[in-house]
Design a protein around this motif. Structure first.
Motif, PDB file in Angstrom:
ATOM      1  N   HIS A 127      -1.894  -5.000  -6.796  1.00 33.19           N
ATOM      2  CA  HIS A 127      -2.198  -3.579  -6.878  1.00 33.19           C
ATOM      3  C   HIS A 127      -1.017  -2.784  -7.445  1.00 33.19           C
ATOM      4  O   HIS A 127      -1.219  -1.812  -8.172  1.00 33.19           O
ATOM      5  N   ILE A 128       0.195  -3.193  -7.101  1.00 32.87           N
ATOM      6  CA  ILE A 128       1.371  -2.505  -7.661  1.00 32.87           C
ATOM      7  C   ILE A 128       1.426  -2.691  -9.163  1.00 32.87           C
ATOM      8  O   ILE A 128       1.674  -1.745  -9.931  1.00 32.87           O
ATOM      9  N   LYS A 152       1.465   7.137  -6.658  1.00 30.00           N
ATOM     10  CA  LYS A 152       0.381   8.042  -7.058  1.00 30.00           C
ATOM     11  C   LYS A 152       0.673   9.479  -6.646  1.00 30.00           C
ATOM     12  O   LYS A 152       0.350  10.425  -7.384  1.00 30.00           O
ATOM     13  N   ARG A 159       0.816  -1.201   0.000  1.00 33.44           N
ATOM     14  CA  ARG A 159       0.000   0.000   0.000  1.00 33.44           C
ATOM     15  C   ARG A 159       0.856   1.261   0.000  1.00 33.44           C
ATOM     16  O   ARG A 159       0.492   2.277  -0.616  1.00 33.44           O
ATOM     17  N   TYR A 170       3.912   1.634  -1.345  1.00 31.52           N
ATOM     18  CA  TYR A 170       4.481   1.837  -2.685  1.00 31.52           C
ATOM     19  C   TYR A 170       3.429   2.399  -3.647  1.00 31.52           C
ATOM     20  O   TYR A 170       3.721   3.315  -4.436  1.00 31.52           O
ATOM     21  N   VAL A 171       2.219   1.881  -3.576  1.00 33.62           N
ATOM     22  CA  VAL A 171       1.150   2.371  -4.452  1.00 33.62           C
ATOM     23  C   VAL A 171       0.837   3.833  -4.143  1.00 33.62           C
ATOM     24  O   VAL A 171       0.721   4.672  -5.048  1.00 33.62           O
ATOM     25  N   VAL A 189      -1.342  -0.448 -10.842  1.00 27.36           N
ATOM     26  CA  VAL A 189      -1.005   0.977 -10.878  1.00 27.36           C
ATOM     27  C   VAL A 189       0.102   1.239 -11.891  1.00 27.36           C
ATOM     28  O   VAL A 189       0.075   2.238 -12.630  1.00 27.36           O
ATOM     29  N   TRP A 190       1.065   0.343 -11.955  1.00 25.89           N
ATOM     30  CA  TRP A 190       2.144   0.479 -12.935  1.00 25.89           C
ATOM     31  C   TRP A 190       1.587   0.384 -14.359  1.00 25.89           C
ATOM     32  O   TRP A 190       1.978   1.155 -15.248  1.00 25.89           O
ATOM     33  N   LEU A 238       7.515   1.950  -8.171  1.00 28.11           N
ATOM     34  CA  LEU A 238       6.736   0.745  -8.441  1.00 28.11           C
ATOM     35  C   LEU A 238       7.639  -0.445  -8.745  1.00 28.11           C
ATOM     36  O   LEU A 238       7.339  -1.582  -8.347  1.00 28.11           O
TER      37      LEU A 238
END
Length: 603
Positions: free
Chosen positions: A187-188, A159, A152, A154-155, A191-192, A174
């Motif tokens: 999730h990583i 952002k 969480r 890193y995400v 987002v990437w 990321l």
């Protein structure tokens, strides 16, 4: 008077044990608090600092201490084996209590970091906005240092860096997150993938979306974001397949799915199936969560407005204004009121929206543009529009800043008749995002202004060439270019540009028909996008499997040699040359980055 010892002997045995347990509980609590690495209100009497655990977190340690003392009391019986077992379990229990405190501290820091980022999004002042983003970034980095495997953090950090336009640094974060979590955090990856899609690298985005789904086959957002990418690329059949997977995943994990309904409805609109779109919008509104159904109401209202149902559209917009994410509804309603001829009402709505959302660049730009329109007794006011445009471009919003510069430049040309000022605004808008689709629109409009006002054909051709380099399959740019060539008597060049636009259009229609045949017909009984058909398909599915979709390469036509041999005019030659060097340099960097990834993959 009886001595204290005799009074103590008269007390019931259970009461004596309770007193002993209470005393040992206080001792155990003090020991637990002494081992707490961070001291809050209960640890030393000081107020908790930013990032320290809350009072509730320290209460966990206090409770753990009391529990330990009670267990130690029970284990302090004459049995030597029980006493030895209790002494061996004490360090482990205290370690578990410390872990709970650290987890609560991590949750608190992530919450504060996200709140700082949200506050930065709503802040109109550029300095305060950046300060809030920096505070959010610092909190996320603290979490990463204390817990390197926290996905969480890193995400959230990526952002936050993306909000500050630090794209390369966000990609590095990321990449570090994937390495720290050993590629197991979906999730990583997602987002990437979204970040690569925004950068225009669809191929790599597909690879990362596939990795996200491989890590978690029930991640709805990965299916949804991938489907949006395929829809923008024109791959409607693939988009439908992914959205069906997203809906099946939402059914599997029992999560809200209003945004999936909206995506399916918009796909129906792309496929010219408004009846199926309305059915999906109704499902999205009836999903039960009013906070999540705001986008469904707003999109449904826009559909009704496009089809001429003004009354129903206005009713749906009014309902959408009550949602938590209603800024899009405010913007859409104000814009449609002006299209319906209610210019004063549109200005009133957009003015109220700009007060409610002062950091929204799109609303600020639309409100400023509203003062450049006139209808009946309502007249345009360029002075008011200039003040509002200055406020709009001052908002730290890169994408909407370009739209504000575009609208401002056109207003100065068509309403203010200030051509030099319009040229300056076109240039500022282009440098706000030199390689974006909005930059191509700025180049094209600037070229048309030069063709109409000065008829400087050499400058016009150079500007249209820059626009076409950004969007090499844009028929609108080619047709506008052909029209301006014809206006100065260049019939042959105009015909050449029109034939190139026609070939691109024919190729697009052929692909659209193929995609439409894969999706299904447009009637309610035959459409494969109708809700009952999709529900039956989900019911027949045995399991959720990772989806690997190969992208079809599209042959991109280039300009003919006669169009490539354009000589730039002396006027604004430095600006055009500087932009071309920048664009070519960015393209070389992107190609080199892709080659490095291919080499790493092969190794």
């Amino acid at each position: 008077m009886a001595p204290a010892s005799s009074l103590r002997m008269r007390l019931p045995q259970q009461r004596q044990q309770g007193l002993a347990v209470g005393a040992s509980g206080r001792v155990g609590a003090r020991k637990a608090l002494a081992s707490c690495p961070v001291r809050g209100v209960a640890c030393g009497g000081r107020r908790p600092k930013v990032g320290s655990p809350s009072v509730a977190s320290v209460a966990v340690a206090v409770g753990a201490g009391r529990g330990e003392s009670q267990r130690l009391r029970a284990s302090s019986l004459p049995s030597s084996s029980g006493q030895q077992q209790g002494s061996e379990q004490l360090p482990q229990r205290l370690s578990n209590a410390n872990e709970r405190v650290e987890e609560a501290d991590t949750d608190l820091r992530i919450y504060r970091a996200r709140k700082k980022a949200r506050d930065g999004d709503r802040e109109a002042n550029r300095g305060r906005k950046r300060a809030l983003y920096k505070q959010s970034e610092g909190l996320f980095r603290q979490v990463i240092r204390s817990r390197p495997r926290c996905g969480r953090a890193y995400v959230g950090l990526a952002k936050t860096l993306e909000r500050q336009q630090q794209i390369e640094l966000a990609v590095q974060v990321l990449e570090d997150g994937c390495a720290a979590t050993k590629g197991e955090n979906a999730h990583i990856w997602q987002v990437w993938a979204c970040l690569e899609a925004k950068r225009g690298d669809a191929k790599r985005a597909r690879q990362y979306f596939d990795a996200a789904i491989a890590a978690d086959k029930t991640l709805i957002s990965a299916y949804h974001s991938w489907a949006m990418l395929e829809q923008r690329q024109g791959n409607l059949a693939k988009a439908r397949q992914l959205l069906v997977k997203a809906l099946a995943a939402a059914e599997h994990v029992k999560k809200p799915k209003s945004h999936v309904y909206v995506a399916l409805a918009r796909l129906c609109e792309r496929s010219d199936d408004p009846q199926a779109a309305r059915a999906w919008y109704k499902l999205g509104v009836a999903s039960g969560n009013f906070r999540d159904c705001g986008p469904a109401l707003q999109s449904w209202a826009s559909l009704e407005a496009r089809t001429g149902n003004e009354k129903l559209s206005r009713e749906l917009f009014q309902k959408a204004l009550k949602g938590a994410k209603s800024r899009y509804a405010w913007l859409s309603l104000g814009t449609w009121e002006m299209r319906w001829g209610n210019l004063a009402k549109g200005r009133e709505i957009l003015g109220e929206a700009s007060e409610l959302f002062p950091a929204d660049g799109a609303i600020a730009q639309a409100y400023a543009d509203a003062w450049t329109k006139s209808a009946g007794k309502v007249e345009a006011d360029m002075e008011v529009a200039r003040d509002l445009f200055e406020k709009a471009v001052a908002i730290d919003d890169k994408r909407n800043n370009q739209r504000a510069y575009y609208a401002w430049a056109l207003s100065e040309w068509l309403l203010g008749k200030d051509f030099d000022r319009s040229r300056e605004l076109f240039q500022q808008g282009i440098w706000a995002g030199p390689a974006t689709a909005q930059a191509a629109k700025l180049f094209s409009s600037w070229a048309h202004m030069e063709a109409v006002e000065d008829q400087n054909i050499e400058l016009v051709r150079s500007l249209y060439t820059c626009a076409y380099k950004i969007k090499p399959r844009s028929t609108k740019i080619l047709l506008n270019w052909a029209k301006d060539e014809r206006s100065i008597g260049e019939e042959a060049r105009g015909l050449e540009l029109e034939s190139l636009a026609q070939s691109i259009t024919a190729d697009f229609e052929r692909r659209s028909k193929a995609a439409g045949a894969e999706i299904g017909g447009t009637t309610a009984s035959n459409s494969a996008l109708w809700p009952t058909k999709v529900a039956a398909e989900i019911a027949d599915a045995k399991s959720l499997t990772a989806l690997s979709i190969e992208s079809n390469s599209v042959i991109v036509r280039t300009l003919t040699e006669s169009l490539e041999s354009i000589t730039y005019s002396k006027e604004l030659d430095e600006f055009v040359n500087t932009w071309n060097k920048y664009f070519d340099r960015q393209r070389r960097k992107s190609n080199a980055r892709n080659q490095n990834i291919v080499i790493k993959t092969q190794n």
